[in-house]
Design an enzyme around this catalytic site. Structure first.
Site, short mmCIF file in Angstrom:
data_model
loop_
_atom_site.label_atom_id
_atom_site.label_comp_id
_atom_site.label_asym_id
_atom_site.label_seq_id
_atom_site.Cartn_x
_atom_site.Cartn_y
_atom_site.Cartn_z
N GLU A 47 -12.29 15.99 -36.32
CA GLU A 47 -12.57 14.97 -35.29
C GLU A 47 -13.33 13.79 -35.89
O GLU A 47 -14.39 13.40 -35.41
CB GLU A 47 -13.39 15.59 -34.15
CG GLU A 47 -12.76 16.84 -33.55
CD GLU A 47 -13.57 17.43 -32.40
OE1 GLU A 47 -14.45 16.76 -31.87
OE2 GLU A 47 -13.27 18.59 -32.04
N GLU B 28 -17.71 25.14 -31.02
CA GLU B 28 -19.11 24.86 -30.72
C GLU B 28 -19.93 26.01 -30.13
O GLU B 28 -20.54 25.88 -29.08
CB GLU B 28 -19.19 23.64 -29.78
CG GLU B 28 -18.50 22.42 -30.35
CD GLU B 28 -18.37 21.26 -29.36
OE1 GLU B 28 -18.86 21.37 -28.23
OE2 GLU B 28 -17.76 20.25 -29.73
O1 G3I Z 1 -10.00 14.71 -15.94
C1 G3I Z 1 -10.89 13.75 -15.37
C2 G3I Z 1 -10.12 12.83 -14.47
O2 G3I Z 1 -9.62 13.58 -13.39
C3 G3I Z 1 -11.04 11.70 -13.98
O3 G3I Z 1 -10.32 10.80 -13.23
C4 G3I Z 1 -11.67 10.99 -15.17
C5 G3I Z 1 -12.67 9.93 -14.76
O4 G3I Z 1 -13.69 9.75 -15.73
O5 G3I Z 1 -12.36 11.92 -15.94
C6 G3I Z 1 -11.52 12.92 -16.48
O6 G3I Z 1 -12.25 13.76 -17.28
C7 G3I Z 1 -12.64 13.25 -18.52
C8 G3I Z 1 -12.03 14.13 -19.61
O7 G3I Z 1 -12.51 13.68 -20.86
C9 G3I Z 1 -10.51 14.13 -19.60
O8 G3I Z 1 -9.99 12.85 -19.78
C10 G3I Z 1 -14.16 13.28 -18.61
O9 G3I Z 1 -14.72 12.37 -17.69
C11 G3I Z 1 -14.61 12.96 -20.01
O10 G3I Z 1 -16.01 13.21 -20.10
C12 G3I Z 1 -13.89 13.84 -21.00
O11 G3I Z 1 -14.39 13.52 -22.28
C13 G3I Z 1 -13.86 14.24 -23.36
C14 G3I Z 1 -14.93 15.16 -23.96
O12 G3I Z 1 -14.39 15.80 -25.10
C15 G3I Z 1 -15.40 16.21 -22.98
O13 G3I Z 1 -16.42 16.94 -23.55
C16 G3I Z 1 -13.43 13.22 -24.41
O14 G3I Z 1 -12.34 12.46 -23.90
C17 G3I Z 1 -13.01 13.92 -25.70
O15 G3I Z 1 -12.84 12.96 -26.71
C18 G3I Z 1 -14.09 14.89 -26.13
O16 G3I Z 1 -13.66 15.57 -27.28
C19 G3I Z 1 -14.63 16.48 -27.85
C20 G3I Z 1 -13.85 17.58 -28.52
O17 G3I Z 1 -12.94 18.17 -27.63
C21 G3I Z 1 -14.79 18.62 -29.10
N1 G3I Z 1 -15.78 18.02 -29.96
C22 G3I Z 1 -16.51 16.90 -29.43
C23 G3I Z 1 -15.55 15.84 -28.90
C24 G3I Z 1 -16.31 14.64 -28.42
O18 G3I Z 1 -17.10 14.96 -27.32
#
Ligand code: G3I
Length: 346
Positions: A260, A152
């Site tokens: 994805e 990205e």
């Molecule tokens: O690690 C913390 C954890 O400590 C906490 O307890 C928890 C509570 O919400 O949050 C955790 O972090 C989360 C993280 O995923 C890890 O699980 C974040 O809140 C959450 O926002 C994060 O979202 C991920 C996102 O990328 C971040 O940008 C999604 O799961 C994941 O599906 C998404 O994947 C991305 C690809 O990598 C790149 N392309 C877009 C795609 C969708 O956004």
């Protein structure tokens, strides 16, 4: 029948997996049944591979060679190794899920601390890529078949195309080229290097990606493939532009991975499920078509999530989403039936 079996003549079938999936017997059974590729949804991103404590507590020692931690990555690598399922590495260089202190002078956690300079950031970039690739290739040789080297970097709303990320601000607009040079230098020969992005079907973004990223990287011989994330929305059916993108990237001679895939659908009624099934059928029909007509060398298709109730989309779109082929408890949806039937119609 299974997804990987249905598509074995065409491309790998994959899914993203969470840490929870890897500790659930039912999920592991589904993984072995349906997929021959997995991607860590989060657990191999820089925020997980950088050792926060070591770097921030001892910045002088790690200034140009960040300390790494593979506790999280090992879970995915171990599962892939045990099951023989290949792993897509996601992702080495991204503006998101990389801690802000990584870009700061002395790994400072102060919000207003100055950014590290270009020279330091290039050293950190090289050391990070060398360290991560070195670890997986030494301890898990052959397990990772492709890496999203950079994720990205293009923002279609920016005048010059580049997202003004902390990578862009610290290194400059050659950070993508530098990352791929380092990746090529340290990756095993058979490991494929990908640039990965979303909305790759938007004409302006397609053009920026092609001109600013793919062509220069191809010229240097440091890229193998284009990752089309493919987060689609059922209500906007953009498949015709999507086909143009597949063929445009394909014509450059790059391998294509759909990295994805999901289709946001907020309507779980029979009608909604049928519409979702139809769009998946069209999409997989397109994938089979580009393979058969050899217009794009599509080698891997990965869903972003194993089942609807685990999809990231519900949180992101702020409405319940039903975007995948499997529902609760891995119930097979109409979309699953539609996708599995496509190859036999060709
Ligand atoms: O690690 C913390 C954890 O400590 C906490 O307890 C928890 C509570 O919400 O949050 C955790 O972090 C989360 C993280 O995923 C890890 O699980 C974040 O809140 C959450 O926002 C994060 O979202 C991920 C996102 O990328 C971040 O940008 C999604 O799961 C994941 O599906 C998404 O994947 C991305 C690809 O990598 C790149 N392309 C877009 C795609 C969708 O956004």
């Amino acid at each position: 029948m299974s997804l990987k079996k249905a598509y074995e003549a065409y491309f790998k079938m994959g899914t993203s997996v969470s840490e929870r999936n890897l500790s659930t017997e039912e999920a592991k059974r589904e993984l072995v049944l349906h997929y021959n590729s997995i991607t860590a949804e989060n657990g191999m991103k820089p925020m997980f591979c950088l050792d926060w404590k070591a770097n921030t507590e001892n910045p002088e020692k790690y200034n140009s060679e960040p300390a790494l931690s593979f506790e999280s990555a090992r879970k995915y690598l171990d599962f892939a190794k045990e099951t023989g399922i290949s792993l897509r590495g996601h992702t080495l260089v991204w503006h998101n899920q990389t801690p802000a202190w990584f870009f700061k002078k002395d790994y400072s956690r102060e919000e207003n601390a100055p950014l590290a300079d270009r020279e330091v950031m290039l050293a950190r970039l090289e050391a990070y890529i060398k360290g991560v690739l070195g670890f997986v290739q030494t301890e898990y040789p052959g397990v990772i078949y492709a890496w999203d080297v950079v994720n990205e970097a293009i923002e279609e709303t920016e005048e010059n195309g580049w997202r003004k990320s902390l990578w862009y601000q610290t290194v400059g607009d050659d950070f993508v080229l530098q990352a791929f040079r380092f990746a090529r230098k340290y990756a095993a020969e058979d490991v494929k290097l990908f640039y990965n992005d979303y909305c790759t079907f938007v004409p302006k973004k397609r053009e920026k990606i092609t001109e600013l990223i793919l062509k220069p990287l191809l010229k240097e011989g440091v890229i193998d493939g284009m990752g089309m994330q493919t987060h689609l929305i059922l209500k906007h059916n953009e498949l015709s532009e999507y086909e143009t993108s597949l063929n445009t990237f394909g014509a450059l001679g790059l391998e294509i991975h759909v990295t994805e895939l999901d289709i946001h659908n907020a309507d779980p009624s029979e009608e909604g499920e049928m519409a979702l099934a139809l769009m998946y059928e069209q999409l997989f029909g397109l994938y089979v078509k580009v393979k058969e007509e050899k217009t794009a060398n599509l080698t891997s298709v990965t869903f972003w999530g194993m089942k609807d109730d685990e999809s990231w989309l519900t949180g992101f779109r702020k409405e319940q989403s039903y975007p995948l082929l499997f529902g609760e408890n891995y119930a097979l949806k109409r979309a699953y039936e539609a996708v599995i039937a496509v190859p036999s119609k060709n």
